[in-house]
Design a protein around this motif. Sequence first.
Motif, PDB file in Angstrom:
ATOM      1  N   ALA A  79      50.585 -64.138 -18.993  1.00 23.03           N
ATOM      2  CA  ALA A  79      49.581 -62.834 -18.647  1.00 23.03           C
ATOM      3  C   ALA A  79      50.240 -62.097 -17.354  1.00 23.03           C
ATOM      4  O   ALA A  79      50.901 -62.843 -16.397  1.00 23.03           O
ATOM      5  N   THR A  80      50.513 -60.791 -17.138  1.00 24.69           N
ATOM      6  CA  THR A  80      51.168 -59.919 -16.181  1.00 24.69           C
ATOM      7  C   THR A  80      50.032 -59.501 -15.209  1.00 24.69           C
ATOM      8  O   THR A  80      50.659 -59.259 -13.917  1.00 24.69           O
ATOM      9  N   THR A  81      48.716 -59.409 -15.585  1.00 23.59           N
ATOM     10  CA  THR A  81      47.965 -58.680 -14.740  1.00 23.59           C
ATOM     11  C   THR A  81      47.229 -59.669 -13.824  1.00 23.59           C
ATOM     12  O   THR A  81      46.142 -58.966 -13.202  1.00 23.59           O
ATOM     13  N   LEU A  82      47.332 -60.950 -13.855  1.00 24.78           N
ATOM     14  CA  LEU A  82      46.682 -61.702 -13.067  1.00 24.78           C
ATOM     15  C   LEU A  82      47.227 -61.995 -11.645  1.00 24.78           C
ATOM     16  O   LEU A  82      48.572 -62.170 -11.580  1.00 24.78           O
ATOM     17  N   SER A  83      46.283 -61.968 -10.526  1.00 24.56           N
ATOM     18  CA  SER A  83      46.911 -62.232  -9.476  1.00 24.56           C
ATOM     19  C   SER A  83      47.070 -63.687  -9.097  1.00 24.56           C
ATOM     20  O   SER A  83      46.868 -64.540  -9.999  1.00 24.56           O
ATOM     21  N   SER A  84      48.231 -64.158  -8.097  1.00 23.64           N
ATOM     22  CA  SER A  84      48.532 -65.508  -8.184  1.00 23.64           C
ATOM     23  C   SER A  84      47.312 -66.664  -7.823  1.00 23.64           C
ATOM     24  O   SER A  84      47.418 -67.489  -8.319  1.00 23.64           O
ATOM     25  N   TYR A  86      44.454 -65.921  -8.570  1.00 22.88           N
ATOM     26  CA  TYR A  86      43.364 -66.156  -9.831  1.00 22.88           C
ATOM     27  C   TYR A  86      43.876 -67.002 -11.024  1.00 22.88           C
ATOM     28  O   TYR A  86      43.448 -67.902 -11.672  1.00 22.88           O
ATOM     29  N   ARG A  87      45.383 -66.582 -10.992  1.00 23.99           N
ATOM     30  CA  ARG A  87      46.200 -67.652 -11.945  1.00 23.99           C
ATOM     31  C   ARG A  87      46.084 -69.226 -11.518  1.00 23.99           C
ATOM     32  O   ARG A  87      45.943 -70.067 -12.348  1.00 23.99           O
TER      33      ARG A  87
END
Length: 167
Positions: A79-84, A86-87
């Motif tokens: 996933a590229t849209t996740l903040s660090s 949240y990831r």
Amino acid sequence: YAGCYFGTNVDAPGIATANANLARQFNTTYVEAWLIYRLNDDIAFISKVSLIIFDVAMVLSLSLSITLASSTFYYIKKATTLSSSYRSMQMTLLKAVSLQTLVPFICICIPYFYVLNIPFFNVSSPSPFLDFFTLLHALFPTFDSIIIIALMKPYRDGLLFLLMRSK
């Protein structure tokens, strides 16, 4: 439940005698349990079918758990849209859920798999294995709690707060 009930509800010659001997061994008058008996070096057909169904269910549930966990891990990483942050939270939750799946497998499924499948191979189980598996089964809730407390910061902080406050 149906598998346990029908798979162990066998009316073979010798079952009543085996139940009486088992009750006498445990100093009771009646044994109420789901038991699989080996009489004359044979297991009843319905019991064999039940054991195979239980084995398949355990293997399938573990396979499904591994597949879902690895797929979730892959898509979290991809996933590229996740903040660090949240990831990171998602990875922590995935680790916790994966370990919460692994602990019951180690503490419950492997001992049951061993104990239930020993009759198929006509092997008597050494007592240390059975004692260890009993201990492992009893410690399952403790291991499960330790994992959650160790991996989840709010629970860790809450436990530390309770421990520090009581002193």
